[in-house]
Enzyme design. Structure first.
Site, PDB file in Angstrom:
ATOM      1  N   LYS A 105      -0.974   5.554 -53.238  1.00 12.65           N
ATOM      2  CA  LYS A 105       0.386   5.634 -52.442  1.00 12.65           C
ATOM      3  C   LYS A 105       1.580   6.130 -53.521  1.00 12.65           C
ATOM      4  CE  LYS A 105      -0.626   1.661 -49.532  1.00 12.65           C
ATOM      5  NZ  LYS A 105      -0.070   2.261 -48.244  1.00 12.65           N
ATOM      6  N   ASP A 138      -0.355  -7.244 -48.201  1.00 14.14           N
ATOM      7  CA  ASP A 138      -1.105  -6.623 -47.347  1.00 14.14           C
ATOM      8  C   ASP A 138      -2.706  -7.525 -47.077  1.00 14.14           C
ATOM      9  OD1 ASP A 138      -1.733  -4.192 -45.910  1.00 14.14           O
ATOM     10  OD2 ASP A 138      -3.025  -3.575 -47.399  1.00 14.14           O
ATOM     11  N   ARG A 162      -9.041  -0.756 -42.285  1.00 18.39           N
ATOM     12  CA  ARG A 162     -10.046  -0.725 -41.225  1.00 18.39           C
ATOM     13  C   ARG A 162     -11.368  -0.623 -41.694  1.00 18.39           C
ATOM     14  NH1 ARG A 162      -7.746   4.970 -39.755  1.00 18.39           N
ATOM     15  NH2 ARG A 162      -5.655   3.916 -40.468  1.00 18.39           N
ATOM     16  N   ASP A 188      -2.776  -3.438 -52.215  1.00 23.88           N
ATOM     17  CA  ASP A 188      -3.225  -2.251 -51.659  1.00 23.88           C
ATOM     18  C   ASP A 188      -2.264  -1.065 -52.586  1.00 23.88           C
ATOM     19  OD1 ASP A 188      -3.856  -0.019 -50.272  1.00 23.88           O
ATOM     20  OD2 ASP A 188      -3.020  -0.326 -48.615  1.00 23.88           O
ATOM     21  N   LYS A 233      -7.137  -9.253 -42.080  1.00 24.58           N
ATOM     22  CA  LYS A 233      -6.965  -8.417 -43.115  1.00 24.58           C
ATOM     23  C   LYS A 233      -6.570  -9.223 -44.451  1.00 24.58           C
ATOM     24  CE  LYS A 233      -5.066  -3.987 -44.952  1.00 24.58           C
ATOM     25  NZ  LYS A 233      -4.163  -2.684 -44.545  1.00 24.58           N
ATOM     26  N   ASP A 267      -6.815   4.930 -48.941  1.00 22.52           N
ATOM     27  CA  ASP A 267      -5.690   4.211 -48.362  1.00 22.52           C
ATOM     28  C   ASP A 267      -5.781   3.688 -47.124  1.00 22.52           C
ATOM     29  OD1 ASP A 267      -3.317   2.919 -48.548  1.00 22.52           O
ATOM     30  OD2 ASP A 267      -2.004   4.475 -48.379  1.00 22.52           O
ATOM     31  N   GLU A 326      -7.986   1.438 -46.087  1.00 28.67           N
ATOM     32  CA  GLU A 326      -8.905   0.764 -46.205  1.00 28.67           C
ATOM     33  C   GLU A 326      -8.918  -0.714 -45.356  1.00 28.67           C
ATOM     34  OE1 GLU A 326      -5.829   0.527 -47.348  1.00 28.67           O
ATOM     35  OE2 GLU A 326      -5.524  -1.519 -47.294  1.00 28.67           O
TER      36      GLU A 326
HETATM   37  N1  BES Z   1      -1.592  -1.476 -45.871  1.00 29.50           N
HETATM   38  C1  BES Z   1      -1.270  -0.133 -45.242  1.00 29.50           C
HETATM   39  C2  BES Z   1      -0.592  -0.309 -43.878  1.00 29.50           C
HETATM   40  C3  BES Z   1       0.920  -0.629 -44.225  1.00 29.50           C
HETATM   41  C4  BES Z   1       1.903   0.243 -44.453  1.00 29.50           C
HETATM   42  C5  BES Z   1       1.362  -2.103 -43.964  1.00 29.50           C
HETATM   43  C6  BES Z   1       3.209  -0.272 -44.905  1.00 29.50           C
HETATM   44  C7  BES Z   1       2.616  -2.656 -44.427  1.00 29.50           C
HETATM   45  C8  BES Z   1       3.524  -1.397 -44.655  1.00 29.50           C
HETATM   46  C9  BES Z   1      -2.517   0.476 -45.065  1.00 29.50           C
HETATM   47  O1  BES Z   1      -3.676   0.286 -45.786  1.00 29.50           O
HETATM   48  C10 BES Z   1      -2.373   1.982 -45.206  1.00 29.50           C
HETATM   49  O2  BES Z   1      -2.206   2.689 -45.993  1.00 29.50           O
HETATM   50  N2  BES Z   1      -2.517   2.785 -44.075  1.00 29.50           N
HETATM   51  C11 BES Z   1      -2.164   4.419 -43.981  1.00 29.50           C
HETATM   52  C12 BES Z   1      -3.607   4.895 -43.250  1.00 29.50           C
HETATM   53  C13 BES Z   1      -3.495   6.295 -43.395  1.00 29.50           C
HETATM   54  C14 BES Z   1      -4.038   6.685 -44.505  1.00 29.50           C
HETATM   55  C15 BES Z   1      -4.579   6.693 -42.357  1.00 29.50           C
HETATM   56  C16 BES Z   1      -0.974   4.621 -43.330  1.00 29.50           C
HETATM   57  O3  BES Z   1      -0.572   3.831 -42.575  1.00 29.50           O
HETATM   58  O4  BES Z   1      -0.104   5.232 -43.851  1.00 29.50           O
HETATM   59 ZN    ZN Z   2      -3.741  -1.715 -46.503  1.00 24.37          ZN
HETATM   60 ZN    ZN Z   3      -3.859   1.242 -47.467  1.00 24.00          ZN
END
Ligand code: BES
Ligand code: ZN
Ligand code: ZN
Length: 483
Positions: free
Chosen positions: A252, A263, A326, A245, A240, A322, A324
């Protein structure tokens, strides 16, 4: 940045370094060979794990580092790292710890090199004091010259990952990342293919295009390949690579957006591992796909409610921009599957839920093949990396049913098992070979990829480089076990 020069010496007496580090075992009376307990006690040295004390004894600069009360390869790696980390201003160091095997010597070499890291945000000025040379005392341990080389290559891969991840996001767009890969691999014999956004669109990479389209800095898919002639197996790695992000339109909150430059660590990891595998001349074919995009907000951003078509034709209703990671990883996994490899491993800072479940030092590993997941897990633990197996419950994918597409990318309002649900989504994009799923392991490093607290062991603040050594070990074992 290049790591310090590593070498092995037989005894502390052979050291020409400016400073020698001695290990101290904790116990009722702390002990270090060649020093009496009274001196140690007078200096306040207890042998407490990772306690570092500088001293001048008989006119020689030395330092002591606490080992705690047991000595294992993992402990030695951490302790050597902690010592060098706090002695980073000394250009040449010798390290004398109680080692009895080649594996332990290798751990000390590795830990020392990892502890020497610091992110250099400006050019080094002349006269800057940084660690340039590290000599490790091997004593009677049996060591082959290969040990020094492989410790150095592994440490360099971790440094490369940390350097890329620590780079501020304004200085590392997807194009910058791709350019760096092209430049750095020019003399390595690795092949590199960069897909630009036009080609990505033409070839159906709807996930990468969809995530990247909100940024003025377009996405890239970079493929790096190590193809040795004697390879009998083929592993595809997918990383990834979200260079920043913001969450996209599902923005966010400010506090969660901080640190989102990290990220792209999965992409940096699979890249550095592939370079290292080539340097080690591992007899295994490795293809790394770096899924690079910037997730920003603009009038061209993907919207919640949009339906995008992924590589291979599956459609996805984007319910949360967010989620993204996946989306870009799905395209990467489809491409990985097209090559019909023996196995696929992906690495991603995929979910905040990983941290809720396992904290900041233990990565989650999931997959479609228990034996393969177990092999990745075991190899990682052998090099001192903490991974924990997590399930992909069969029923979970049903939560992503969509009325307008094959599936949704997230279940809005659901926070239960977020790491597992993300893995369930990815699982839908892993292909088959000879009628059964290609063995696949997915490593979620969201927490462990980044140290937002104080440094510890060989881990500095910022990017940690976790998963690099575990992956290398996994690939090295796979290359050896191939028929
Ligand atoms: N990049 C984030 C995950 C992340 C969060 C990595 C904190 C490192 C530290 C990812 O893209 C994300 O935002 N995931 C969301 C998914 C949700 C919207 C289903 C999450 O984990 O909140
Ligand atoms: Zn991310
Ligand atoms: Zn994200």
């Amino acid at each position: 940045m290049p790591i310090p020069a590593l070498s092995i010496i037989a005894s502390p007496d052979d050291a020409t370094a400016e400073l020698i580090v001695h290990g101290v075992l904790a116990g009722e009376t702390p002990s270090a060979p060649g020093f009496d307990a009274e001196l140690l006690t007078a200096l306040g040295i207890t042998g407490k794990r990772e306690q570092v004390t500088r001293a001048v004894v008989d006119g020689r600069k030395i330092a002591f580092v606490g080992l705690g009360d047991t000595v294992t390869a993992d402990r030695l790696r951490e302790v050597a790292g902690a010592a060098v980390r706090s002695l980073r201003d000394v250009p040449s160091l010798a390290i004398s710890l109680p080692v009895t095997t080649g594996t332990e010597v290798q751990a000390v070499l590795e830990g020392a090199a990892l502890g020497a890291y610091r992110y250099e945000h400006r050019r080094r000025a002349e006269g800057d004091r940084v660690v340039c040379e590290i000599a490790v005392v091997a004593g009677d341990a049996e060591v082959s010259p290969y040990i020094v080389q492989s410790a150095g290559i592994a440490a360099q891969a971790v440094w490369t990952t940390r350097d890329l991840s620590n780079t501020p996001p304004n200085l590392l767009s997807p194009v910058d990342f791709a350019d760096r890969v092209v430049a750095e691999t020019a003399t390595t014999g690795l092949s590199v293919v960069v897909r630009d956004e036009e080609r990505l669109r033409r070839e159906g990479f709807g996930g990468i295009v969809g995530v990247g389209q909100g940024s003025s800095r377009p996405p890239r898919l970079v493929t790096v390949e190590h193809t040795p002639e004697n390879a009998t197996r083929h592993v595809v790695l997918v990383g990834k690579g979200i260079t920043f992000d913001s969450g996209g339109l599902s923005l966010k909150p400010a506090a969660s957006m901080q640190h989102m430059k990290y990220d792209m660590t999965g992409a940096a990891t699979v890249y550095a591992v592939t370079v290292a595998a080539a340097a080690l001349q591992l007899p295994i074919r490795i293809t790394a796909h770096l899924c690079l995009a910037e997730n920003l907000v603009s009038s061209t951003s993907t919207r919640p409610d949009d339906v995008i078509t992924m590589r291979g034709g599956k459609t996805v209703e984007v319910t949360n921009t967010d989620a993204e990671g996946r989306l870009v990883m799905a395209d990467g996994l489809v491409l990985a599957s097209e090559a019909q490899p023996d196995a696929i491993i992906d690495v991603a800072t995929l979910t905040g839920a990983q941290m809720v479940a396992l904290g900041n030092r233990v990565s989650g590993v999931m997959g479609n093949d228990e034996a393969f997941v177990e092999a990745v897990l075991r190899a990682s633990r052998e090099v001192g990396e903490q991974l924990w197996p997590m399930p992909i419950p069969e029923e979970m994918i049903g939560m992503l049913d969509s009325d307008v597409a094959d599936l949704m990318n997230a279940k809005v309002g659901n926070r239960a098992g977020g790491m597992l649900l993300a893995a369930a989504f990815l699982n839908e994009f892993v292909g088959e070979r000879d009628g059964s799923p290609i063995p696949w392991a997915h490593i979620d490093i969201a927490g462990p990829s980044t140290n937002t607290g104080s440094p510890f062991g060989f881990t500095p603040p910022g990017s940690t480089g976790v998963a690099v050594r575990g992956l290398l070990r996994t690939l090295s074992k796979m290359s050896r076990s191939a028929e």
